[in-house]
Structures are given as structure tokens and as C-alpha cells.
Design a protein around this motif. Structure first.
Motif: not given
Length: 379
Positions: A53-60
């Protein structure tokens, strides 16, 4: 389309610019299954599941992007090996005065790939949802809409659309008692095209019909009630009742010698009415070991599927199929957290499940036990 999907997967997992900001999860689970096909003629095997599993949340940002991959491998029945991939996003935001309204939405694209002999399982699938949560003074209210389109590569006539509306009310009392009431309304429709449908399973003994009209659509409603009680910060119990109603008098049932545990092809949730009673106990034992055990009883009455009274019955002489299932699940898990820069979490779990399915149809009268263990790493 598949090549484009795989290209996106490789790009996300290999991009150096995004990789440093990704949350990575790797998990390995192995199970000893004493009745792999859930059949009255049991075959045992060892199943191993590899998960990434790969999860990416951009800053702010309130948007989370994710990719998940699962590979299922069998020790003996290696021709049953398959892998699944999904790519999607989730969005959350708080709305209104004092942020009392919460808004959730998301979508995903998934694909399944099997070996050639079992490629009738291959599909592409689109999921999307739009949900709201209202934090009212007296209780919390959830409501939303879920959409799903699944396209089978080899059996296009069973490609289908599903639409679901739901509403759920939650109330927590001063006694640490939680009450949950939920209602779902579901619709399922198939593509308008020539089709071949089969009734029953029977290891090659089933009735097949062909036509050039649309496969009938299905409608169902589900009511669920749950009472949960916290006895202590580390001990809780819930009791649940679930009732499923069908508004259809026909259903499409697939048949194949290669039957496997697949909700869509061989046990469509829209093809029966059911009553389900269950309870689960959760306990955080000394050493922060999490223990859970659940037991339940599920009764299913099929809308139009006939029961086969023996292996030789190729007509369906048993009348409408009725199943009574008793089940038990037990799990133990332990998590370890680290301050290391490359490893954040490690979890170990042990699982056991047992099913006794009594049916008036020969092919669905079986017992099944699975025992397994797994380990998960969070980076």
C-alpha cells in the motif's frame, strides 16, 4: 486500458519526487485452508497474500492519493494465483458552523488479473462515493451514495452497475452504550446485450439458458441495528442484527467447475434474502495484545436458485435453495511502534475462522476452517 493502468502504477511507485512523501505499508499473510473451494468434497491448500500500500497526501491538502496491490499465491493450486491493483483518492472536509458537518468523497479504479484458465474472474472496476456526516446535538447522522461499475473481461453479459443509498444514525449514551441504526437501498443492473445464464453449480451439472434480452435488474433493502457496550477502556462487546430484503423475483447465477469464493460470480448478494445475528468481543489484554472473537448465524433464502439434492442431480430437484451458516472468527494482534526514520510500525497477528454451512443444495453443504498468521510493516 490495462497497459495505461499499469503505467500509472509504475510511475507512482517509482517516482523519486513522490516517494519521500509516501506512507508505505507491506504485509504478508499465510493461511492453511482445509476446504479451499468451500465444497462438500474438500481440498486443502496454503494461501499466501502479499500486500503493498502506498499513500500520498500533499502538504496542507485534504486529498489523499493511494495505490494498493494484492498478490494471492497457492501452494498446490498454483494455477489459481491472481493479483489485484487499485488506484484512487479520498477527500475530506469539515463544513458549516463549528464544523458540525463533515463531507467525504472519493473514487478508485481496480483491476484483477488471473491465469488464462481462470480468466473469467478478470475484471475492471470503478468505485465512487459521496457521504456526509452531521454532528447533531442529540445524535450523529450519516448519509450518502455509493456507485460501482464492474466489467468482466470474458463474460461481458455479467458486467453490472450498482447504486446504493444509505442513512445511519449513531447515539452514545452516558453509560458508554452506543446505538447504531442503518438502512441501505441497493439497485443492480446489467448491460443490455446477448447473454448466457446458468442456474446452480453442480460441478458441470447445471442448466444454461441464452437470450437476447436484458438480464433483469435487482433491488434490495438492508436494515441493521447494533448495540455496543464498553465495560472498560480495554473491554467492549457488541450485538448486531441485520436483515436483507429482495424486491426481485429473478436472479442471475453463474456456474463453473472452477467455483471459488467470489461474492459476485457465485454468490451475488442481490440473489437472496437473509437474516444475520452476530456478536463480537474486543479486549486489549496485558502487553497491549488485541484479542477479538466474533460468532454469528446467517440464514439465506435464494430468490430463484434451485437446490441440487445430489452430485447426480442436474435439474435442481430440491426446490428453492436455502442456506444456514454458523461462523466463528478469532484474532490476536500485537503492534510495535518505532521512532526509527525508516520503520514506523510493525504488527503481528494470528487468525482462525470456522464456517459450517448447511444447505438443501448438495454443492453448498460444507465445513471450512482457516488458520493463519501475518506481519505488517509501516514505513
Amino acid at each position: 486500458m490495462k497497459k495505461l493502468f499499469l503505467f500509472i502504477i509504475m510511475f507512482l511507485s517509482g517516482s523519486g519526487m513522490l516517494w519521500a512523501q509516501l506512507t508505505k505499508t507491506v504485509e504478508v499473510n499465510s493461511y492453511l485452508d482445509d476446504n479451499l473451494y468451500r465444497s462438500p468434497e474438500p481440498v486443502s491448500d496454503v494461501l499466501t497474500n502479499l500486500y503493498l500500500g502506498l499513500s500520498y497526501q500533499p502538504e496542507k491538502s485534504n486529498v489523499n492519493y493511494y495505490y494498493e496491490a494484492n498478490m494471492f499465491m497457492y501452494s498446490t493450486a498454483a494455477d489459481r494465483n491472481f493479483h489485484m491493483h487499485s488506484l484512487g483518492f479520498e477527500y475530506y472536509n469539515a463544513l458549516g458552523k463549528n464544523d458540525k458537518t463533515e463531507f467525504y468523497t472519493g473514487a478508485s479504479w481496480a483491476m484483477r488479473f488471473d491465469n488464462e484458465e481462470y480468466n473469467y474472474y478478470d475484471y475492471s472496476q470503478l468505485n465512487a462515493y459521496l457521504n456526509f456526516k452531521f454532528n447533531l446535538d442529540f445524535f450523529n447522522l450519516k448519509s450518502g451514495y455509493n456507485f460501482r461499475y464492474r466489467e468482466y473481461d470474458q463474460i461481458m453479459e455479467l458486467s453490472n452497475f450498482q447504486n446504493q443509498l444509505f442513512v445511519q444514525a449513531n447515539k452514545t449514551l452516558p453509560t458508554k452504550t452506543s446505538l447504531i441504526l442503518r438502512a441501505d437501498l441497493g439497485f443492480k443492473s446489467f448491460q443490455n446485450m446477448d447473454y448466457t445464464s446458468s442456474t446452480g453449480r453442480g460441478r458441470g451439472m447445471y442448466v444454461t439458458e441464452t437470450g437476447n434480452s436484458q438480464i433483469p435488474s435487482s433491488q434490495q433493502a438492508v436494515l441493521m441495528g447494533r448495540i455496543a457496550q464498553s465495560f472498560h477502556d480495554k473491554l467492549g462487546l457488541y450485538v448486531q442484527y441485520r436483515q436483507q430484503f429482495s424486491f426481485s423475483d429473478q436472479s442471475v447465477v453463474s456456474a463453473s467447475d472452477g467455483y471459488f469464493q467470489d461474492e459476485e460470480l457465485f454468490d451475488d448478494p442481490f440473489s437472496y434474502e437473509s437474516t444475520d445475528y452476530s456478536t463480537q468481543l474486543s479486549w486489549i489484554a496485558p502487553g497491549n495484545i488485541k484479542f477479538q472473537t466474533a460468532v454469528g448465524k446467517l440464514n439465506k433464502s435464494y430468490v430463484s436458485e434451485q437446490a441440487f439434492i445430489s452430485a447426480e442431480d442436474s435439474i435442481g430437484l430440491g426446490g428453492s435453495r436455502v442456506d444456514d451458516r454458523n461462523y466463528l472468527n478469532i484474532s490476536l494482534s500485537k503492534s510495535f511502534r518505532f521512532n526509527d526514520s525508516w520503520l514506523n510500525l510493525m504488527s503481528i497477528d494470528l487468525n482462525y475462522s470456522y464456517i459450517k454451512n448447511s444447505s438443501n443444495s448438495y454443492w453448498y453443504d460444507y465445513k471450512n476452517s482457516m488458520i493463519g498468521a501475518g506481519i505488517q510493516f509501516g514505513f
